[in-house]
Motif scaffolding. Structure first.
Motif, short mmCIF file in Angstrom:
data_model
loop_
_atom_site.label_atom_id
_atom_site.label_comp_id
_atom_site.label_asym_id
_atom_site.label_seq_id
_atom_site.Cartn_x
_atom_site.Cartn_y
_atom_site.Cartn_z
N GLN A 147 0.72 -1.29 -0.02
CA GLN A 147 -0.02 -0.03 -0.01
C GLN A 147 0.85 1.20 0.04
O GLN A 147 0.24 2.40 0.03
CB GLN A 147 -0.72 0.06 1.18
CG GLN A 147 -1.89 -1.05 1.20
CD GLN A 147 -1.16 -2.28 1.80
OE1 GLN A 147 -0.39 -2.33 2.31
NE2 GLN A 147 -1.88 -3.53 1.45
N ARG A 148 2.23 1.14 -0.13
CA ARG A 148 2.81 2.34 0.05
C ARG A 148 2.66 3.40 -1.16
O ARG A 148 2.23 3.09 -2.16
CB ARG A 148 4.51 2.12 -0.15
CG ARG A 148 5.28 3.21 -0.40
CD ARG A 148 6.71 2.75 -0.21
NE ARG A 148 7.14 2.04 -1.48
CZ ARG A 148 7.29 2.45 -2.65
NH1 ARG A 148 7.04 3.93 -2.87
NH2 ARG A 148 7.65 1.72 -3.69
N SER A 149 2.46 4.63 -0.77
CA SER A 149 2.04 5.62 -1.63
C SER A 149 2.82 6.92 -1.50
O SER A 149 3.84 6.86 -0.71
CB SER A 149 0.75 6.10 -1.63
OG SER A 149 0.37 6.45 -0.32
N GLY A 150 2.88 8.03 -2.30
CA GLY A 150 3.71 9.14 -2.08
C GLY A 150 5.11 9.12 -2.77
O GLY A 150 5.24 8.08 -3.57
N GLY A 151 5.78 10.00 -2.33
CA GLY A 151 7.01 10.17 -2.94
C GLY A 151 8.31 9.54 -2.06
O GLY A 151 9.39 9.79 -2.64
N VAL A 152 8.00 8.85 -0.90
CA VAL A 152 9.00 8.26 -0.03
C VAL A 152 9.18 6.74 -0.61
O VAL A 152 8.16 5.90 -0.68
CB VAL A 152 8.84 8.34 1.33
CG1 VAL A 152 10.23 7.75 2.07
CG2 VAL A 152 8.79 9.80 1.67
N GLY A 153 10.35 6.32 -0.96
CA GLY A 153 10.20 5.01 -1.84
C GLY A 153 10.36 3.76 -0.99
O GLY A 153 10.24 2.85 -1.51
N SER A 154 10.67 3.88 0.34
CA SER A 154 10.83 2.51 1.27
C SER A 154 10.38 3.03 2.77
O SER A 154 10.11 4.29 3.03
CB SER A 154 11.94 2.02 1.20
OG SER A 154 13.03 2.87 1.34
N SER A 155 10.35 2.10 3.79
CA SER A 155 9.82 2.66 5.10
C SER A 155 11.05 3.40 5.76
O SER A 155 12.10 3.50 5.16
CB SER A 155 10.05 1.28 6.02
OG SER A 155 11.20 0.48 5.91
N VAL A 156 10.83 4.05 6.71
CA VAL A 156 11.53 5.01 7.29
C VAL A 156 11.66 4.79 8.80
O VAL A 156 10.80 4.60 9.54
CB VAL A 156 11.00 6.37 7.30
CG1 VAL A 156 11.92 7.36 8.09
CG2 VAL A 156 10.81 7.08 5.84
N PRO A 157 13.12 4.51 9.08
CA PRO A 157 13.15 3.95 10.52
C PRO A 157 12.60 5.08 11.60
O PRO A 157 12.89 6.26 11.17
CB PRO A 157 14.93 3.92 10.71
CG PRO A 157 15.05 3.44 9.33
CD PRO A 157 14.24 4.27 8.38
N ILE A 158 12.22 4.72 12.90
CA ILE A 158 11.35 5.73 13.58
C ILE A 158 11.60 5.58 14.85
O ILE A 158 11.93 4.63 15.24
CB ILE A 158 10.06 5.98 12.97
CG1 ILE A 158 9.52 7.07 14.01
CG2 ILE A 158 9.33 4.62 13.50
CD1 ILE A 158 7.87 7.28 13.62
N HIS A 159 11.76 7.04 15.73
CA HIS A 159 11.96 6.81 17.43
C HIS A 159 11.06 7.66 17.68
O HIS A 159 10.41 8.49 16.79
CB HIS A 159 13.14 7.16 17.67
CG HIS A 159 13.39 6.73 19.19
ND1 HIS A 159 12.93 5.82 19.71
CD2 HIS A 159 14.12 7.67 19.95
CE1 HIS A 159 13.26 5.81 20.96
NE2 HIS A 159 13.95 7.18 21.35
N THR A 160 10.71 7.67 18.77
CA THR A 160 9.43 8.78 19.57
C THR A 160 9.85 10.25 18.90
O THR A 160 8.92 10.99 18.95
CB THR A 160 9.61 8.65 20.91
OG1 THR A 160 10.93 8.82 21.39
CG2 THR A 160 9.11 7.44 21.45
#
Length: 927
Positions: free
Chosen positions: A271-284
């Motif tokens: 379901q990925r959409s938009g201009g970012v091509g893969s997941s993004v590591p995230i912290h709080t």
């Protein structure tokens, strides 16, 4: 005479070739010490131990492993070698071989996923499913390296943001009034592989929602790179055990830490959409960065980053977000690694993921990963956290890596770069990832010289193998044999020829070290355009086209980034004549435009190609750039005249005819003397003349210097020649003095491991006396060949004997021995005879060889050549009237033994002689 530069005669470990040392099993002490001595004997003065996938991961950093590391360091210390601490298992810094997350599940990597949900009457449903790991393409062995059970599973799902707009996504404004927070109306239900999302009770006027959720991988071995606690735990698990084992050698034999591609895994999902091509590591803290941009634009910033909107105000917010993200991740991850290294007296080196390996065009590699999530693709920013710049390079082709690495180093006040070199791409028809066991020393050497001339200080070869693997498992990386081959020490030419290659590489590096930067063209790194428009597109196409054209045209050039514009305007690159903006659509602020105007006013022409400027990151109004637009990148053949700049070496060497493939690096050293390095990287001889008088030729093979009495030169394919202008015409002072000054300018990291004494220089010259004679014969070959009274093409009857105890078989010397020995790898000797009516001097040339060669005449060894030009001066006393026997031993590659029966190659690879040898008979010196 000996060249008057002690560092050239006896190069130090920082300029000599280094290697990764692949460990495939726990070694015993004898194996460790023996292989360190093998490296040293081959001219490799530095190594990094790297446990590879075939090494049992549960044994990594255990006491027995660390004891073996200590043996390696102790042996290196005894041999005055340098050791780098490679900081993880296999590659990819951030896991400590899985040890960092054991018992610390909450520190495993966490990723941000998102999806679009269309709303009707304030309600809608969506999902995050079909998550695919970027590791899958590397095969089962790599999946087991990254995940418990070889499978990524997910837990601790949570909604991070849920935003909606009344119209379509592209109609959304960058004003927060147009983006509504609907998190309170959003629900999530999840399993260990997917999540279901629903929105109910939202404003009925809303039509489109963007929901961002995060999940932590419950099976990943990688830490969350944005979590400070996770990075601390990685250092505790991966760095501290090594310090405890060999820390008393820190700062002496162990000199630096090397990180390698630190990043979390990249994931894609259905379901990925938009201009970012893969997941993004995230912290709080990650999405809270948007709040630092202003509470009133927080929601709009998130929308701008993860949707497809091209609104200029939204693009400005997108650039600001990625800058915050890059700075957070660099300081939180690389900053902690650097601080640990410096605390214990170590230098910091290593490299992030690079998208241009094997090419000039960024974005070509790792195209399925959005590397803005890897320190923002801010290569210049990353270098602020290193003491030694490093890049990686792939295959034996000209490429961006060494030039970019050197450019980045210069931006932080240093020069030169480490280049991690591997040969991964198989020949045409070969199975992907099966590597290149067919590597010849000639190919490796040409690649090395090319990199040196483009800015490489030291090559780190990938790698020196503990074992050559086994024959019945063809899975990539699981079998050491097919884990980024070749293992250089298992190539048949290694033992006899690598030391000469290593010496030449080190001396060339030392020769180039004192040269000033001569860049006449500056190529702009379009960082903020990457942040707003991604890592593929017109900006990278334009950048790559310019980089390749400049390299092909032989124009001295350098990459610069936006931070340096004001300094360039102030004259920090005095040789600069042109600044090129490739596809630049976004800059930081009006201050950058003002700096470009100052650059233009200083007489440096500003040119642009591709799209023009559209956005300023600070949101200010855009105004015209002081740039002359070009419709396209000019062809390399006319580029110098089109840009009105000189080519490299125009002040040092003038070709007298066609010079395709000629590579030149020239300049003035710190003592005011001209240095000229010439390398014929082509397939035809190049003729020309040195510009100036009183040149001395420094021989990279021997360390000896010879006065040059004729400035006219002929370079055969593969020839490297180095020249220094005489002090009486180009300046005063010694080259040794200038080299010392260069070390000071470059920082103490490159100080010699030990000062080269006069005694050691004399010893080196004595040991090289035989090679000196061969070098002189090579230099005079054009004259000797033109004076030859008789030319023989030895295309008659030849036989071939595999060594050490094979039986001779007839062979065609124009086709390679694989035609008669399709599965043989190693060394083999070609033999034939020729007749002489009168005895005279002679030169034997091998026009085409796949391998390295040794020549014997009538049972006496004449000499050996590891690479082009394959020519030998035959002393007259070795020849006799009547029948003479010639024996040519060729040391081929390991390819046909290791690929045989695997199905990884469609046919055997070339080995041996590929053209008939040519004998040039010359008049006797006594007339």
């Amino acid at each position: 005479m000996i060249a008057d530069d002690a560092s050239f005669v006896t190069p130090d470990a920082w300029h000599s070739p280094a290697t990764y040392w692949f460990w495939h099993h726990l070694p015993d002490e004898e194996q460790v010490r023996t292989q360190v001595r093998q490296m040293h004997a081959a001219g490799i003065k530095s190594f990094q131990v790297q446990a590879r996938l075939s090494f049992p991961m549960h044994e990594y950093l255990e006491p027995a492993y660390l004891a073996a590391c200590r043996w390696a360091v102790e042996e290196a210390a005894a041999l005055d070698m340098i050791v780098g601490f490679y900081d993880d298992y296999n590659w990819q810094t951030g896991q400590a071989g899985g040890r960092a997350v054991v018992g610390h599940d909450h520190l495993r990597e966490r990723h941000l996923f998102w999806t679009r949900i269309e709303l009707s009457e304030g309600a809608g449903t969506g999902e995050i499913s079909g998550i695919v790991s970027g590791t899958e393409g590397l095969g089962p062995a790599a999946m087991a390296w990254h995940y418990d059970g070889g499978v990524p599973l997910w837990t601790d799902w949570r909604i991070e943001r849920a935003l909606a707009v009344e119209g379509t996504e592209t109609a959304a404004s960058a004003n927060s009034a147009g983006v509504v927070d609907v998190a309170a109306a959003t629900r999530i239900e999840a399993t260990d592989t997917e999540a279901a999302l629903s929105i109910t009770g939202a404003n009925p006027a809303l039509r489109s929602a963007l929901v961002l959720v995060s999940a932590r991988s419950s099976t990943s071995h990688l830490v969350n790179p944005l979590d400070p606690e996770a990075v601390d735990r990685f250092i505790e698990a991966g760095y501290e055990p090594f310090r405890e084992a060999v820390g008393d050698h820190f700062g002496s034999t162990v000199r630096y830490v090397f990180f390698d591609q630190p990043h979390a895994v990249y994931y894609d999902w259905a379901q990925r959409s938009g201009g970012v091509g893969s997941s993004v590591p995230i912290h709080t803290t990650t999405l809270d960065l948007a709040r630092a941009l202003g509470e009133d634009t927080h929601a709009a910033t998130i929308w701008a980053v993860f949707s497809e909107t091209e609104d200029p105000a939204a693009l400005a917010l997108r650039a600001r977000f990625w800058q915050f993200y890059a700075e957070l991740s660099m300081e939180g991850f690389l900053g902690k690694l650097r601080d640990w290294s410096h605390r214990y007296g170590l230098l910091q080196s290593g490299h992030e993921v690079l998208t241009h390996i094997g090419t000039f065009t960024p974005g070509t590699e790792f195209g399925d990963w959005d590397l803005r999530a890897n320190f923002g693709l801010d290569h210049f920013g990353v270098d602020a956290y290193r003491d030694l710049t490093a890049v990686d390079a792939q295959d034996g082709v000209a490429q961006l890596s060494p030039r970019l690495g050197d450019s980045i180093a210069r931006a932080t006040g240093r020069t030169g770069t480490i280049v991690e070199q591997y040969f991964l791409t198989p020949p045409e028809g070969g199975t992907p990832w099966s590597g290149h066991w067919g590597l010849t020393l000639d190919e490796l050497r040409s690649t090395t010289i090319r990199h040196h001339l483009a800015g490489m200080r030291q090559m780190v070869f990938h790698g020196f193998y503990q074992t050559h693997g086994h024959g019945n498992d063809h899975e990539s990386m699981a079998n050491p044999r097919f884990d980024f081959p070749p293992g250089i020490n298992f190539e048949p030419w290694f033992a006899d020829f690598h030391a000469a290659y290593a010496t030449e590489s080190a001396r060339l590096s030392e020769f180039l070290e004192p040269l000033s930067d001569e860049a006449s063209v500056l190529l702009f790194w379009p960082l903020r355009t990457i942040w707003t428009h991604g890592q593929s597109g017109d900006h990278f196409d334009q950048f790559g086209a310019w980089a390749k054209a400049l390299d092909t045209a032989g124009i001295p050039w350098r990459v610069v980034d936006e931070r340096s514009l004001s300094d360039i305007a102030a004259g920090t690159v005095p040789t600069a004549r042109v600044l090129i903006l490739p596809g630049v659509r976004t800059l930081a602020s009006a201050a950058s435009i003002e700096a470009l105007e100052a650059i233009d006013a200083a007489g440096i022409r500003v040119l642009s190609t591709g799209f023009g400027l559209e956005t300023l990151q600070d949101g200010a109004d855009v105004r015209a750039l002081p740039a002359t637009p070009l419709d396209a990148v000019p062809d390399a053949e006319i580029l110098a005249s089109r840009l009105e700049v000189s080519r490299s070496g125009d002040s040092g060497f003038a070709p007298a005819g066609p010079s395709a493939g000629l590579r030149i690096r020239s300049g003035i050293d710190a003592s005011g003397r001209t240095r000229v390095a010439l390398f014929n990287d082509g397939t035809e001889s190049v003729e020309g003349s040195l510009l100036g008088e009183n040149f001395v030729e420094w021989a990279a093979a021997t360390g000896l210097a010879t006065a040059l009495h004729d400035a006219r030169l002929t370079l055969a394919p593969g020839e490297l020649r180095l020249f220094v202008g005489d002090e009486s015409t180009t300046g005063t002072g010694s080259v040794a003095d200038s080299a010392a000054g260069s070390d000071t300018a470059s920082g103490s990291a490159f100080a010699s491991a030990s000062a080269a004494s006069a005694a050691s220089a004399a010893s080196a010259a004595s040991a090289a006396s035989a090679a000196s004679a061969a070098s002189a014969a090579s230099a005079d070959f054009a004259t000797l060949r033109s004076n030859a009274t008789n030319v023989r093409v030895l295309a008659g009857d030849w036989d071939l004997t595999p060594l050490p105890d094979g039986s001779p078989v007839p062979v065609d010397v124009t086709a390679g021995w694989q035609t008669v020995l399709p599965e043989y790898s190693g060394a083999a000797t070609y033999r034939t005879t020729f007749e002489l009516a009168e005895v005279s001097g002679a030169i034997l040339e091998l026009p085409s060889v796949s391998g390295s060669a040794r020549l014997s005449i009538n049972g006496t060894t004449v000499g050996e050549r590891g690479w082009r030009p394959y020519r030998f001066a035959i002393p007259v006393e070795l020849l006799r009237k009547g029948t003479n026997e010639v024996a040519i031993t060729v040391f081929g590659s390991a390819a046909n033994e290791f690929y045989a029966g695997t199905g990884l190659r469609p046919a055997p690879e070339l080995n041996g002689l590929l053209a008939a040898p040519e004998l040039f008979l010359t008049p006797r010196a006594d007339g």
